[in-house]
Write a protein that holds these residues in place. Structure first.
Motif, PDB file in Angstrom:
ATOM      1  N   LYS A  61       0.826  -1.213   0.000  1.00 41.40           N
ATOM      2  CA  LYS A  61       0.000   0.000   0.000  1.00 41.40           C
ATOM      3  C   LYS A  61       0.859   1.262   0.000  1.00 41.40           C
ATOM      4  O   LYS A  61       0.542   2.239  -0.679  1.00 41.40           O
ATOM      5  CB  LYS A  61      -0.926   0.007   1.211  1.00 41.40           C
ATOM      6  CG  LYS A  61      -2.081  -0.947   1.110  1.00 41.40           C
ATOM      7  CD  LYS A  61      -2.958  -0.816   2.339  1.00 41.40           C
ATOM      8  CE  LYS A  61      -4.201  -1.671   2.254  1.00 41.40           C
ATOM      9  NZ  LYS A  61      -5.033  -1.544   3.466  1.00 41.40           N
ATOM     10  N   ILE A  62       1.949   1.251   0.759  1.00 38.43           N
ATOM     11  CA  ILE A  62       2.841   2.417   0.801  1.00 38.43           C
ATOM     12  C   ILE A  62       3.433   2.658  -0.580  1.00 38.43           C
ATOM     13  O   ILE A  62       3.431   3.788  -1.081  1.00 38.43           O
ATOM     14  CB  ILE A  62       3.963   2.214   1.841  1.00 38.43           C
ATOM     15  CG1 ILE A  62       3.380   2.108   3.249  1.00 38.43           C
ATOM     16  CG2 ILE A  62       4.978   3.363   1.765  1.00 38.43           C
ATOM     17  CD1 ILE A  62       4.384   1.653   4.297  1.00 38.43           C
ATOM     18  N   ARG A 103       2.318   1.712  -3.536  1.00 37.67           N
ATOM     19  CA  ARG A 103       1.293   2.144  -4.503  1.00 37.67           C
ATOM     20  C   ARG A 103       0.857   3.584  -4.268  1.00 37.67           C
ATOM     21  O   ARG A 103       0.588   4.318  -5.225  1.00 37.67           O
ATOM     22  CB  ARG A 103       0.074   1.228  -4.409  1.00 37.67           C
ATOM     23  CG  ARG A 103       0.289  -0.110  -5.068  1.00 37.67           C
ATOM     24  CD  ARG A 103      -0.952  -0.966  -4.968  1.00 37.67           C
ATOM     25  NE  ARG A 103      -0.780  -2.207  -5.699  1.00 37.67           N
ATOM     26  CZ  ARG A 103      -1.540  -3.272  -5.533  1.00 37.67           C
ATOM     27  NH1 ARG A 103      -2.532  -3.265  -4.660  1.00 37.67           N
ATOM     28  NH2 ARG A 103      -1.321  -4.348  -6.237  1.00 37.67           N
ATOM     29  N   LYS A 104       0.764   3.986  -3.018  1.00 38.86           N
ATOM     30  CA  LYS A 104       0.260   5.325  -2.692  1.00 38.86           C
ATOM     31  C   LYS A 104       1.262   6.425  -3.029  1.00 38.86           C
ATOM     32  O   LYS A 104       0.882   7.486  -3.504  1.00 38.86           O
ATOM     33  CB  LYS A 104      -0.098   5.399  -1.211  1.00 38.86           C
ATOM     34  CG  LYS A 104      -0.624   6.746  -0.791  1.00 38.86           C
ATOM     35  CD  LYS A 104      -1.051   6.764   0.661  1.00 38.86           C
ATOM     36  CE  LYS A 104      -1.584   8.141   1.027  1.00 38.86           C
ATOM     37  NZ  LYS A 104      -2.005   8.205   2.412  1.00 38.86           N
ATOM     38  N   HIS A 105       2.536   6.173  -2.790  1.00 39.95           N
ATOM     39  CA  HIS A 105       3.513   7.260  -2.855  1.00 39.95           C
ATOM     40  C   HIS A 105       4.416   7.243  -4.080  1.00 39.95           C
ATOM     41  O   HIS A 105       5.126   8.220  -4.317  1.00 39.95           O
ATOM     42  CB  HIS A 105       4.383   7.240  -1.594  1.00 39.95           C
ATOM     43  CG  HIS A 105       3.610   7.538  -0.354  1.00 39.95           C
ATOM     44  ND1 HIS A 105       3.239   8.809   0.023  1.00 39.95           N
ATOM     45  CD2 HIS A 105       3.109   6.714   0.596  1.00 39.95           C
ATOM     46  CE1 HIS A 105       2.557   8.766   1.143  1.00 39.95           C
ATOM     47  NE2 HIS A 105       2.458   7.498   1.515  1.00 39.95           N
ATOM     48  N   ASN A 124       5.160  -3.252  -8.203  1.00 37.02           N
ATOM     49  CA  ASN A 124       5.181  -3.171  -6.746  1.00 37.02           C
ATOM     50  C   ASN A 124       5.324  -4.538  -6.082  1.00 37.02           C
ATOM     51  O   ASN A 124       5.104  -4.671  -4.886  1.00 37.02           O
ATOM     52  CB  ASN A 124       3.913  -2.474  -6.243  1.00 37.02           C
ATOM     53  CG  ASN A 124       3.890  -1.021  -6.646  1.00 37.02           C
ATOM     54  OD1 ASN A 124       4.850  -0.302  -6.451  1.00 37.02           O
ATOM     55  ND2 ASN A 124       2.790  -0.584  -7.239  1.00 37.02           N
ATOM     56  N   THR A 144       5.645   7.308   4.466  1.00 42.03           N
ATOM     57  CA  THR A 144       4.238   7.150   4.788  1.00 42.03           C
ATOM     58  C   THR A 144       3.813   8.071   5.916  1.00 42.03           C
ATOM     59  O   THR A 144       4.540   8.269   6.879  1.00 42.03           O
ATOM     60  CB  THR A 144       3.882   5.690   5.129  1.00 42.03           C
ATOM     61  OG1 THR A 144       2.491   5.597   5.396  1.00 42.03           O
ATOM     62  CG2 THR A 144       4.666   5.182   6.322  1.00 42.03           C
ATOM     63  N   THR A 164       0.853   7.624   7.454  1.00 41.17           N
ATOM     64  CA  THR A 164      -0.094   6.889   8.304  1.00 41.17           C
ATOM     65  C   THR A 164       0.598   5.920   9.252  1.00 41.17           C
ATOM     66  O   THR A 164      -0.073   5.170   9.951  1.00 41.17           O
ATOM     67  CB  THR A 164      -1.094   6.094   7.428  1.00 41.17           C
ATOM     68  OG1 THR A 164      -0.356   5.180   6.608  1.00 41.17           O
ATOM     69  CG2 THR A 164      -1.923   7.029   6.572  1.00 41.17           C
TER      70      THR A 164
END
Length: 188
Positions: free
Chosen positions: A103-104, A106-108, A114, A183, A185
């Motif tokens: 998730k990190i 993909r998000k950033h 990935n 990240t 979060t």
């Protein structure tokens, strides 16, 4: 395991339900990587698909952890582990935080891939690759079984599976340490 998505496969017959063969873990800051596999537990020789003791061991670790770090853990590993705990009548583990490196990434970032192996190569160079293995052949050699064409119990396959699991944990930790500053979060 034979697959976790019955509805997305073209299979003639399912021989058994999915189960966990092995897992590896380490505590952040600890040097030792721990690997647990079905042959480590009593009862394996009677039923090579009974993962109850293995799942209970993993479940106890989840209870002790404040944060679990995994790659695609939120979508696969944690949910699959929960499903196996449910099958074995275990209560949910104590609530904890989850950090999913997939998730990190993909998000950033906009990376070509990935996947853990690709992130390892991209971030860590040639030393950041997963341990090669023979895919389903390795799983089949570990599982063995009473069905036609099954491999017998193969200690060399189990040794490779353990090394493969340990390498993934080492790789995950190094990738996590590189991604962690990016990240917003992440728990403090």
């Amino acid at each position: 395991m034979w697959g976790d998505r019955k509805w997305e496969t073209d299979v003639i017959e399912f021989i058994s339900l999915p189960f966990i063969l092995s897992f590896a873990y380490k505590w952040l800051g600890e040097k030792k990587i721990h690997v647990r596999a079905l042959p480590d537990f009593a009862g394996y020789t009677k039923n090579r698909e009974c993962d109850k003791a293995l799942v209970a061991s993993l479940h106890a670790l989840q209870d002790d952890a404040d944060i679990t770090v995994a790659h695609n853990g939120d979508k696969f590993d944690l949910r699959f582990t929960n499903a196996r705990a449910l099958v074995h009548h275990l209560l949910p583990p104590e609530p904890s935080k989850s950090v999913d490196t997939l998730k990190i990434a993909r998000k950033h970032f906009k990376l070509p891939s990935n996947k853990l192996d690709d992130l390892g190569l991209f971030l860590l160079g040639p030393d950041g690759r997963k341990l090669p293995h023979t895919g389903f052949n390795l799983w089949s050699r570990c599982m063995g079984g009473p069905y036609p064409g099954a491999w017998p119990h193969d200690p060399k396959a189990w040794a490779l599976m353990r090394r493969y699991n340990a390498r993934d944990v080492d790789l995950l930790e190094r990738i996590y340490e590189r991604l962690r500053p990016w990240t917003t979060t992440h728990p403090r």
